[in-house]
Design a protein around this motif. Sequence first.
Motif, PDB file in Angstrom:
ATOM      1  N   SER A   1       0.850  -1.197   0.000  1.00  0.00           N
ATOM      2  CA  SER A   1       0.000   0.000   0.000  1.00  0.00           C
ATOM      3  C   SER A   1       0.882   1.243   0.000  1.00  0.00           C
ATOM      4  N   GLU A   2       0.395   2.293  -0.644  1.00  0.00           N
ATOM      5  CA  GLU A   2       1.239   3.494  -0.699  1.00  0.00           C
ATOM      6  C   GLU A   2       1.244   4.255   0.619  1.00  0.00           C
ATOM      7  N   ASP A   3       0.363   3.883   1.537  1.00  0.00           N
ATOM      8  CA  ASP A   3       0.377   4.515   2.861  1.00  0.00           C
ATOM      9  C   ASP A   3       1.427   3.911   3.788  1.00  0.00           C
ATOM     10  N   MET A   4       2.010   2.797   3.373  1.00  0.00           N
ATOM     11  CA  MET A   4       3.031   2.170   4.220  1.00  0.00           C
ATOM     12  C   MET A   4       4.294   3.008   4.232  1.00  0.00           C
TER      13      MET A   4
ATOM     14  N   PHE B   1       8.429   2.999   4.356  1.00  0.00           N
ATOM     15  CA  PHE B   1       9.396   2.111   3.712  1.00  0.00           C
ATOM     16  C   PHE B   1       9.742   0.936   4.629  1.00  0.00           C
ATOM     17  N   LEU B   2       9.866   1.218   5.914  1.00  0.00           N
ATOM     18  CA  LEU B   2      10.231   0.153   6.854  1.00  0.00           C
ATOM     19  C   LEU B   2       9.085  -0.838   7.032  1.00  0.00           C
ATOM     20  N   GLU B   3       7.861  -0.333   6.950  1.00  0.00           N
ATOM     21  CA  GLU B   3       6.720  -1.260   7.047  1.00  0.00           C
ATOM     22  C   GLU B   3       6.678  -2.183   5.829  1.00  0.00           C
ATOM     23  N   MET B   4       7.107  -1.651   4.699  1.00  0.00           N
ATOM     24  CA  MET B   4       7.215  -2.497   3.506  1.00  0.00           C
ATOM     25  C   MET B   4       8.222  -3.616   3.767  1.00  0.00           C
ATOM     26  N   LEU B   5       9.342  -3.256   4.421  1.00  0.00           N
ATOM     27  CA  LEU B   5      10.335  -4.295   4.742  1.00  0.00           C
ATOM     28  C   LEU B   5       9.799  -5.264   5.797  1.00  0.00           C
ATOM     29  N   ASP B   6       8.961  -4.755   6.713  1.00  0.00           N
ATOM     30  CA  ASP B   6       8.321  -5.647   7.693  1.00  0.00           C
ATOM     31  C   ASP B   6       7.521  -6.727   6.964  1.00  0.00           C
ATOM     32  N   VAL B   7       6.780  -6.281   5.934  1.00  0.00           N
ATOM     33  CA  VAL B   7       5.962  -7.222   5.173  1.00  0.00           C
ATOM     34  C   VAL B   7       6.860  -8.261   4.519  1.00  0.00           C
ATOM     35  N   LEU B   8       7.972  -7.774   3.936  1.00  0.00           N
ATOM     36  CA  LEU B   8       8.912  -8.717   3.311  1.00  0.00           C
ATOM     37  C   LEU B   8       9.422  -9.712   4.345  1.00  0.00           C
TER      38      LEU B   8
ATOM     39  N   GLN C   1      14.076  14.087   1.379  1.00  0.00           N
ATOM     40  CA  GLN C   1      15.028  14.543   2.398  1.00  0.00           C
ATOM     41  C   GLN C   1      14.432  14.317   3.781  1.00  0.00           C
ATOM     42  N   THR C   2      14.389  13.052   4.156  1.00  0.00           N
ATOM     43  CA  THR C   2      13.821  12.684   5.452  1.00  0.00           C
ATOM     44  C   THR C   2      14.463  11.381   5.881  1.00  0.00           C
ATOM     45  N   THR C   3      14.073  10.867   7.041  1.00  0.00           N
ATOM     46  CA  THR C   3      14.629   9.576   7.445  1.00  0.00           C
ATOM     47  C   THR C   3      13.846   8.454   6.753  1.00  0.00           C
ATOM     48  N   THR C   4      14.467   7.290   6.664  1.00  0.00           N
ATOM     49  CA  THR C   4      13.825   6.178   5.973  1.00  0.00           C
ATOM     50  C   THR C   4      12.486   5.817   6.615  1.00  0.00           C
ATOM     51  N   CYS C   5      12.399   5.964   7.928  1.00  0.00           N
ATOM     52  CA  CYS C   5      11.145   5.600   8.595  1.00  0.00           C
ATOM     53  C   CYS C   5      10.018   6.551   8.215  1.00  0.00           C
ATOM     54  N   GLN C   6      10.367   7.754   7.769  1.00  0.00           N
ATOM     55  CA  GLN C   6       9.349   8.718   7.370  1.00  0.00           C
ATOM     56  C   GLN C   6       9.157   8.754   5.854  1.00  0.00           C
ATOM     57  N   LEU C   7       9.842   7.853   5.172  1.00  0.00           N
ATOM     58  CA  LEU C   7       9.677   7.747   3.728  1.00  0.00           C
ATOM     59  C   LEU C   7       8.488   6.827   3.484  1.00  0.00           C
ATOM     60  N   HIS C   8       7.550   7.268   2.675  1.00  0.00           N
ATOM     61  CA  HIS C   8       6.380   6.432   2.432  1.00  0.00           C
ATOM     62  C   HIS C   8       6.366   5.879   1.022  1.00  0.00           C
ATOM     63  N   MET C   9       5.669   4.792   0.859  1.00  0.00           N
ATOM     64  CA  MET C   9       5.730   4.096  -0.418  1.00  0.00           C
ATOM     65  C   MET C   9       5.094   4.899  -1.541  1.00  0.00           C
TER      66      MET C   9
ATOM     67  N   GLY D   1      -3.973   1.220   8.387  1.00  0.00           N
ATOM     68  CA  GLY D   1      -4.173  -0.125   7.857  1.00  0.00           C
ATOM     69  C   GLY D   1      -3.492  -1.167   8.720  1.00  0.00           C
ATOM     70  N   ASP D   2      -3.623  -2.433   8.323  1.00  0.00           N
ATOM     71  CA  ASP D   2      -3.084  -3.542   9.106  1.00  0.00           C
ATOM     72  C   ASP D   2      -1.565  -3.578   9.140  1.00  0.00           C
ATOM     73  N   HIS D   3      -0.968  -2.973   8.128  1.00  0.00           N
ATOM     74  CA  HIS D   3       0.484  -3.005   8.025  1.00  0.00           C
ATOM     75  C   HIS D   3       1.158  -2.107   9.063  1.00  0.00           C
ATOM     76  N   GLN D   4       0.354  -1.265   9.701  1.00  0.00           N
ATOM     77  CA  GLN D   4       0.926  -0.221  10.555  1.00  0.00           C
ATOM     78  C   GLN D   4       1.798  -0.799  11.662  1.00  0.00           C
ATOM     79  N   SER D   5       2.986  -0.213  11.852  1.00  0.00           N
ATOM     80  CA  SER D   5       3.902  -0.750  12.856  1.00  0.00           C
ATOM     81  C   SER D   5       3.982   0.131  14.080  1.00  0.00           C
ATOM     82  N   LYS D   6       3.620   1.394  13.918  1.00  0.00           N
ATOM     83  CA  LYS D   6       3.658   2.261  15.094  1.00  0.00           C
ATOM     84  C   LYS D   6       2.791   3.487  14.845  1.00  0.00           C
ATOM     85  N   LEU D   7       2.506   4.193  15.909  1.00  0.00           N
ATOM     86  CA  LEU D   7       1.676   5.380  15.773  1.00  0.00           C
ATOM     87  C   LEU D   7       2.508   6.614  16.059  1.00  0.00           C
ATOM     88  N   THR D   8       2.149   7.681  15.389  1.00  0.00           N
ATOM     89  CA  THR D   8       2.929   8.901  15.538  1.00  0.00           C
ATOM     90  C   THR D   8       2.113   9.959  16.251  1.00  0.00           C
ATOM     91  N   LEU D   9       2.763  10.501  17.268  1.00  0.00           N
ATOM     92  CA  LEU D   9       2.122  11.527  18.070  1.00  0.00           C
ATOM     93  C   LEU D   9       2.238  12.875  17.375  1.00  0.00           C
TER      94      LEU D   9
END
Lengths: 249, 644, 227
Positions: A28-31, A33-40, A79-87, B274-282
């Motif tokens: 999903s594009e709302d994921m 980048f790290l959540e994408m790797l979680d799925v992998l 220009q952000t951290t990988t955790c804030q990069l979205h798909m 969504g279900d993929h969510q790993s954490k919540l942001t304040l």
Amino acid sequence: MNLTLKIWRQQNHADKGGFRTYSITGISEDMSFLEMLDVLNEELTEKGEDPVHFDHDCREGICGTCSLFINGRPHGPKQTTTCQLHMRSFSDGDTITIEPWRAKSFPVLKDLMVDRGAFDRIIQAGGYVSVNTGGVPDANEIPIPKVIADEAFDAATCIACGACVAACKNASAMLFVSAKISQLALLPQGQVERRERAEKMIAQMDAEGFGACSNTGACSAECPKGIKQSNIARMNREYYAASVVTENV
Amino acid sequence: MKLDAKIPSGPLAEKWTKHKFNVKLVNPANKRKYEIIVVGTGLAGASAAASLAELGYNVKAFCFQDSPRRAHSIAAQGGINAAKNYQNDGDSIFRLFYDTIKGGDYRSREANVYRLAEVSVDIIDQCVAQGVPFAREYGGLLANRSFGGAQVSRTFYARGQTGQQLLLGAYSALSRQVANGKVKLYPRTEMMDLVLVDGKARGIVTRNLITGAIESHSGHAVLLCTGGYGNVFFLSTNAMGSNVTAAWRAHKKGAFFSNPCYTQIHPTCIPVSGDHQSKLTLMSESLRNDGRVWVPKTIEMAEKLRKKQIKPQDIKDEDRDYYLETKYPSFGNLVPRDVASRNAKYVCDEGRGVNETGEAVYLDFRDAILRDGEDLVRSKYGNLFDMYQQITGENPYKTPMMIYPAVHYTMGGLWVDYNLMTTVPGLYALGEANFSDHGANRLGASALMQGLADGYFVIPYTVGDYLANLSNEKVPVDHPEFKKSENEVKERIQKLLSINGTKSVDYYHKKLGKIVWNYCGMARTADGLIKAKAMIKELKAEFWSNVKILGTGEELNQTLEKAHRVADFIELGELMMDDALNRNESCGGHFREEYQTPEGEALRDDENYAYVASWEYKGEGVEEVLHKEELVFENVKLTQRSYK
Amino acid sequence: MSWVTKTLDSTLGRKLLMALTGLFLILFLVVHLAGNLQLLAGDGGDAFNVYAEGMAVNPLIRAVSILNFSFIALHVIYAILLSRHNKKARPVAYAVTNPSANSTWASRNMGILGTVIFIFILVHLRGFWYRLKFGTPEKVMIDGVEYKNAYIIVEEAFKNPIYSGFYVLSMIFLAFHLYHGFASAFQTVGLRHKKYTPLIQKVGIGFAILVPALFALIPIVMYIQSL
């Protein structure tokens, strides 16, 4: 969306390592980048394959733990951290190459994880004001002009993620080191140890084996916190002045 | 066992001063003969490790992160309270004390909270001296803002990154002591067990997360500064690595665990997508200073919003329900966190939630932008708006933000006395890891204050009192107790690895999180808690028979790390249900639906529940035993919290 | 003097030497260009020959020229030292890079640019300076005084289209080198200021275009004149 991932896999520091290719579907594009790797990783675990190891912690862009060199850029295309990069920054069918930070001073631990202990050692060399707990003056006894405080703050927002080193063609740590030197050189609290601090931190930076600065500006352009190159100029001034002025022969 | 909080006698305002005089001191030359183990390097841990090393003790500091600077204290946004009264608006130590006690819904210890308010002023001085770049006025003096519903401006801040700047201050002090050779750092090292010798905490067993090596570390005292357990909910604003493991292992070795059901649900977080969510942001609470919270008045309209048939900006004012403003006219959008969260839940439960999942309300800046202009709004909240846009892909200047409550902080933790010592002699708990100062609900900008108060200004005094009575002789790490613990840890790892089931660790963590969230989240009922406890028991059995962990214990293995933590969360989850079920009242973050006023507000039962519920571990599969520490209020009058 | 060598041997010290020698060479370019432009004076080379002779005999100019040669050497030696150091800092290269996303091509390739310029300097010295100094150049009489005819050498050389072309090409490399090097030198010595840095950057770009362009103009014009 469906993607092809080329990921660097390396069992441990001694291992030579190499790329492995994975395809992943239904992203999903709302994921992030790290959540994408979680799925992998969930898929790999299911298949009985060792999951991809990568550093991450706060996942809100402030702890500086996450890294990853994505398609040729630290923290990927934004220009952000990988955790804030979205798909949504990628398109269906893309091939994404993921590598660890590459620097002699950041040895790979496993897969995409590196050891950034060099940064801690640089701070230990002098990135502080030597005050003990207690016995300090009242906070408002040290007035600081707002512009100076703001500029010091801008430098102090560094999260030590190492993107500057990763982006630099020389694997230079100047932006990281200059951010701390700048913060404390700007503030009145840092004046007492100002000269020695610059000398010690730069000596440590060199001892760690980071490269020199070519002023390409890649560090600053990729810094998730937008630390400015002007800090490097300030660090240079601090260092030259320190070399000439201090009595350390 | 009778819980003795060791609160000094005498008037409230003199207790700490008197106590500091009465504690025993360790001769400066002897301090270097003592070794103190500090687990965790967040605000509490880093400040404690640095301060103790400055005094001359030898310190070993442990963290699971790759650097002490990455502890999750770094993520705190809003600010830190201190009763400086720089703004001349009537603040005082007593007012900060009073606000904190009231905010905590009268479930915290007066003496501890007063001391917290007292040392709060020193914290600001200390941080400024370290070079923490707090916000300043044009005259060069420190700026303050009001925060979290406080009636005075006592919050010091560094834009939206106060936690980061304070942590880096403590980290720099810690780094200085590392350079001095007084602190030895152990990054990427996780505490796996507490070691007791003759009933006293004498060391820990750790796992080196890179090599997998199990190692013993001996010391004269052990300080747990390991943060909260919010990740029991799987989704929370905590870091992915935040865990209860150190505290839980200590609990199983005899440290009582208090008020585990007191969890704080923060009202302004980005909703789950969504279900993929790993954490919540304040999103910082400060947004509620200018943003207005609303949902549509009718369910029909909410449905249309969910299906994206209409846009929120097209909904007329008369069709909007600014429910906080209507219900609490005097505090409006600035009601405390628990109240704001609960009301968001109510309107969403009614079917008026506005995003696809039906679990979101609007936080609207339209009126603030009309009133002050976009530029002013940008200067105040620019970084938060950017963050929101980054995550959701929506522009909050044009369309209202969507928010929903999320787990943020845990008030419960290891029981400690006035000296911050747990029920295990020589074992201390600092910061969020202990239960002490926030009662049933924490006020904004108080967590940073408590972490640093404990580390900089409390433990350096109180630990000396204990060590002065302890021989400086070291327990060697080949002592049978260390060996025994090492073996237990190794066996547990072996056991986890040998299960080789079919489901991933995350699968169980998510399941646990859903149970705890649904039954022990914003609202709880006796029936639900009983049901949830059974579900968790079942989950535990399944976890230990069907979890799948690949790789070995002798290497970097992130799945194994997670498995340890989740296993402990499962056990904690069970205790949370017990605790929530035991507390037949509503207070702060603990809201039992059976106990509410006719207007739907929390209904406390001071007569029967004005106590700290402390749980004693009695062994595998045995119900934990409750011990009560009665709370005595001599300086404040217990009233129903009202924000109307 | 250990602190001097210690400072100059650090990464920052080496960069300082690069910047200072670079700034000197930038100044030198201006002086050199001013002299060379006399080639286009249209006086059959008189002004240029007088100037060239003046450069050769004036003791101050000779001292500066020795300094100039040693600075070129220092600039080159330190460039090599730094490049080797930088190479070691990243022993394993990335498989995929996208550097154009964060930096200019010139800034990343100062070594390549510099190498070409260095080769140019050698060719240039061999072609003119060496022949003038150690060869037996023709003499010419100007206002009753005998001068070495440097102008003829230049005129001859630029009749060759390949030679002229090489000159023009080299100036393009010089332009890119200056495009990054000019402002970069100021940054390295620490001269960075909110008020002045934008000006320095603009002047740097102007300089990087104008000076090599004027240098390149000489072979172009002289080649055309020779046709």
